[in-house]
Motif scaffolding. Structure first.
Motif, PDB file in Angstrom:
ATOM      1  N   ALA A 120      40.871  38.832  31.067  1.00  0.00           N
ATOM      2  CA  ALA A 120      40.233  38.735  32.388  1.00  0.00           C
ATOM      3  C   ALA A 120      38.854  38.089  32.274  1.00  0.00           C
ATOM      4  N   ALA A 180      38.482  34.238  31.994  1.00  0.00           N
ATOM      5  CA  ALA A 180      38.502  33.403  33.203  1.00  0.00           C
ATOM      6  C   ALA A 180      37.102  32.982  33.622  1.00  0.00           C
ATOM      7  N   TRP A 236      42.179  38.343  36.448  1.00  0.00           N
ATOM      8  CA  TRP A 236      41.633  37.079  35.961  1.00  0.00           C
ATOM      9  C   TRP A 236      40.903  36.364  37.099  1.00  0.00           C
TER      10      TRP A 236
END
Length: 884
Positions: A547, A550, A580
């Motif tokens: 996550a 991103a 994300w």
């Protein structure tokens, strides 16, 4: 997808038994003196004993400093009270006479909590946890505050934590008026309040034929009578097996606790800890399950099983994940979910930080002013769907004004820079920090040997586990020596002294905060080729790092691959991308295609309701502004279930343009559940316009809708409390009755007094009867705790169903077979209940019949079967294939 639903249950059980057997045959870890059994004592009594007093001081110091800002301020100064959501009630026939639960329309999605977070759903407090099962699993996502919750429980049990209610304008006004009175007038008012409470108790006792035990009322809560012990499973040492030896499972616990406390306490704690364990006087708070590799996790849970078996009278609370908690359930732990922060909680967090800021920023030697009010106000904006860890980093960066760039990445980098020594710029050590974080995510711990090998490019040992095991046998003096003689040792020592790392025995290190390790490790993904990155993104240990990636890495190819992968029952593989997007820049090329995919999952009329709920929650979790527009368009859909969910989602996503549409749903919709959802949605927006719409409806709509509005006002302290205070005194009987339903959710003195007075003095029986029910609920606080689900052989409706056929429900595997038979042969209600029970009880070996039930002729049964399969996936933590 290659998943064998028939054999999975057997495999899971076999693995568990194997781990348990390995534990039973391990090394004896020294001899520790055992105390004889003595009666349990209260927190106040054992605090007077010198050894216990030292332990308490050490534990309090530990608990106050283990949070993100532990070097600067005590946890109790900035803590937001943790609240908990019990698992859904066990499957039972519907009670047609039961009162409508307003918040039953809100889906509780623990892994995507942004959908329910703004709503005033029913929760439990810390003391409530002590009134049910004595073995609990607190479940939540990383960063949700599970460790903080455990430490808060420890502090509260020791009397070191005072939890305050949200600001209450009504009570403040009444207190101000009372402060202007003379001493005699104040004393008279206090006596009047006591009298009316006593009169209410006496009347209720007379009408119901019950009595109140005043001695019991004055007793200490259970947690205050137990000795809290905090254990991180990573600190637990379980040695290699030696056949024929037996070890008291308390010994590894004692050794771990000794490492946690000071030297003097460590020499005295064994006797006292054994005494508490033997008398059922320990509150064991177990943390760190998420931080362990799979093999270590099973071995340590097997140890915990043995400890619980040998010392069953103690209270056990274990922090665990929302996905894959089945191993905890098999220990007999009752799951409860850590409630995501509401808007009130987030505002409280900002206010508490503002109050403590002079201490945080200035310390003891420098005077620092509180943050400017405009900064505080700005910090309270746009915080929905932020995890507590992210909001804490934002607050700190805003108040300190030291973030090098805006947004999440700036907050994270500012935090790391603050933790490092002043003469150690982040840029100089960022590469080494990244490599250390990668090592932790890949191998569970950081060791000097492995870090040096990673930096120099040396090959990995044949078995990393063996290398780590060797490191455990090193002495503490060896650790200290290595920290001062080698380059990497000095680096690790610097990070440990700075508070970024924690050192365990054998030269093993971990980052103190898992989110920090995840962010630093994410920086390595940017330099990996597509294959290596793909492997990391599919690893559970790298989930949060994926996550964070991103923020700075193009994940378009990874998103494309996931969207084209065969789906699982819960769509976890796809919905996880929402986190994300939560961190991705607005320019991410994959943003629009992914949002369209979620929108299609949500709006598809043939979609299973569970997937629609999860898709809506994931959309909100993205924090994308277009989510509210998707939901607003769905408010006019011809399917009432879609309209209902859209109302809730609009409120949760902050779709302020939808006030008129929500008001239309409230006033004109033909489905009462859509109307209730519209009420909640308007309350969730919390704008002047939406609250005015609720106030206008409060005086005109049908009675059950007025009650729903009152409960919404009970969750909005600033504007809602004064409305309820006025409504309980209004001349309109139905308004007074509705107000009771909101006021009974409050615990302010004025609210309690209003319930007592209404029960005794309202001129209308219809209003008094509602107040009587509210009064009863106020008295039943000792039975509100989480309860374990029954064994299959103890399910009443299954016993009755077999009884109608002249049969008796057998025990053991025979009961499971009877439940499967009910799923296949029962009427619609029995089939529905059987499907739900199979999922709630985690009977994974029976997944195949649930797949068959997806073809049931009744949509309600199909929905129950699908939810059951999703529940099984949530427990086992392994994807189950979706039906195409």
């Amino acid at each position: 997808m290659g998943f064998d639903v028939e054999n999975f249950g057997l495999g899971l059980l076999t693995g568990w038994v194997t781990a348990y057997g390995v534990y039973r045959a391990r090394h004896r870890i020294g001899s520790v003196m055992r105390a004889t059994r003595q009666s349990a004592t209260s927190a106040q009594n054992y605090a007077r004993q010198s050894a216990d007093s030292r332990y308490i001081n050490d534990l309090v110091s530990f608990a106050e400093t283990q949070h993100l800002a532990g070097r600067w301020v005590n946890l109790s100064r900035i803590l937001v009270e943790p609240r908990f959501i019990p698992a859904p009630a066990f499957a039972a026939p519907k009670d047609d006479d039961a009162e409508i639960d307003v918040f039953s329309v809100v889906p509780i999605t623990p892994d995507y909590p942004a959908l329910y977070a703004p709503y005033h759903v029913h929760t439990l407090g810390i003391d409530d946890l002590a009134t049910g099962s004595r073995a609990l699993a607190i479940l939540g996502r990383p960063g949700s505050g599970r460790t903080t919750a455990l430490l808060a429980i420890a502090l509260k049990s020791l009397g070191e934590l005072r939890l305050s209610a949200p600001p209450d304008k009504v009570q403040e006004r009444l207190d101000t008026e009372e402060s202007a009175l003379s001493d005699k007038q104040r004393a008279d008012q206090l006596e009047a309040r006591r009298t009316i409470e006593q009169r209410a108790r006496e009347r209720y006792a007379k009408e119901q034929g019950v009595s109140f035990d005043t001695a019991e009322d004055s007793g200490l809560p259970l947690f205050n009578r137990l000795m809290p012990v905090y254990l991180h499973l990573g600190d637990l040492e379980i040695s290699a097996s030696v056949p024929g030896t037996e070890l008291d499972p308390a010994e590894p616990l004692v050794v771990a606790v000794q490492r946690q406390v000071g030297r003097i306490t460590a020499s005295t704690i064994p006797r006292n800890l054994y005494k508490r364990l033997n008398t059922g006087g320990v509150l064991l708070l177990v943390d760190g399950m998420d931080d362990l590799l799979e093999g270590e996790r099973r071995a340590r849970l097997a140890w915990l099983q043995e400890l619980m078996n040998q010392y069953p009278d103690n209270f056990y609370i274990v922090a665990g994940p929302v996905n894959g908690y089945g191993l905890l359930a098999r220990l007999g732990l009752t799951p409860v979910y850590l409630r995501a922060w509401s808007d009130v909680d987030r505002h409280s967090a900002v206010d508490r930080w503002a109050a403590a800021w002079p201490e945080i920023a200035g310390g003891r030697r420098k005077s620092v002013a509180p943050p400017d009010e405009s900064v505080v106000t700005r910090t309270k904006i746009n915080n929905r769907a932020l995890a507590p860890v992210d909001l804490t980093l934002k607050i700190w960066a805003n108040f300190a004004e030291d973030a090098p760039i805006s947004g999440f990445e700036g907050w994270l980098r500012a935090y790391v820079s603050r933790m490092l020594p002043e003469d150690q710029p982040l840029a100089d050590v960022l590469s080494q920090l990244t490599q250390a974080a990668v090592l932790q995510l890949d191998e569970g711990v950081i060791t000097q040997t492995r870090l040096e090998a990673l930096i120099t490019g040396a090959p990995m040992p044949e078995t990393v586990a063996a290398e780590i095991a060797d490191s455990k046998r090193e002495s503490e003096s060896d650790d200290d020596k290595e920290e001062t003689t080698s380059t990497q040792g000095k680096f690790l020592a610097m990070l440990r002294r700075a508070g970024l790392l924690i050192r365990a025995s054998g030269g093993r290190y971990t980052f103190r905060h898992g989110h920090l390790a995840a962010y630093l490790a994410s920086l390595a993904l940017e330099q990996m080729d597509s294959r290596a990155m793909s492997d990391k993104l599919e690893s559970g240990a790298w989930r949060q790092a994926a996550a964070y990636a991103a923020l700075h890495t193009n994940l378009e190819e990874a998103v494309r691959v996931r969207l084209n992968t065969p789906p699982d029952i819960r769509r976890d593989h796809i919905l996880e991308i929402a986190y994300w997007l939560h961190y991705a820049p607005s320019s991410a090329a994959w943003r629009v295609p992914y949002l369209k995919h979620l929108a299609n999952l949500f709006i598809n009329p043939s979609q299973y309701p569970l997937i629609r709920e999860r898709a809506a929650a994931a959309l909100i979790q993205t924090r994308d502004t277009s989510a509210a527009q998707i939901f607003q368009k769905a408010l006019g859909h011809n399917d009432p279930e879609i309209r209902q969910l859209a109302c809730l989602a609009v409120g949760a996503s902050g779709g302020t343009d939808a006030v008129n549409d929500l008001e239309t749903r409230l006033m004109d919709d033909s489905d009462e559940y859509v109307q209730i959802a519209a009420i909640l949605g308007l309350g969730g927006l919390e704008t002047e316009e939406s609250l005015l719409a609720l106030v206008n409806a409060f005086t005109t709509v049908e009675e059950h809708l007025r009650q729903a509005i009152a409960e919404v006002f009970a969750g909005i302290p600033g504007e809602g409390y004064p409305i309820l205070y006025d409504a309980i005194q209004d001349e309109d009987m139905l308004l007074r009755r509705a107000a009771v339903f909101g006021i009974r959710r409050l615990r302010s003195p004025w609210a309690m007094n209003a319930i007592y007075r209404t029960f005794l003095e309202d001129e209308q029986w219809y209003v008094r009867s509602a107040a009587q029910v509210a009064f009863q609920r106020l008295q039943d606080t000792g039975s509100s705790g989480p309860r374990p689900y029954p064994a299959v052989e103890a399910i009443p409706w299954l016993q009755a169903w077999l009884g109608e056929r002249g049969e008796i429900l057998p025990s053991g595997e025979g009961a499971n077979l009877a439940l499967l038979r009910a799923l296949q042969e029962g009427d619609e209600q029995i089939r529905l209940l059987s499907a739900a029970a199979l999922g709630q009880l985690g009977l994974a070996a029976n997944a195949k019949p649930l797949y068959s039930a997806l073809r049931d002729r009744q949509p309600e049964v199909r929905d129950a079967a699908y939810r059951a399969l999703a529940a099984l996936q949530g427990q086992i933590g392994i994807p189950l294939p979706a039906v195409v």
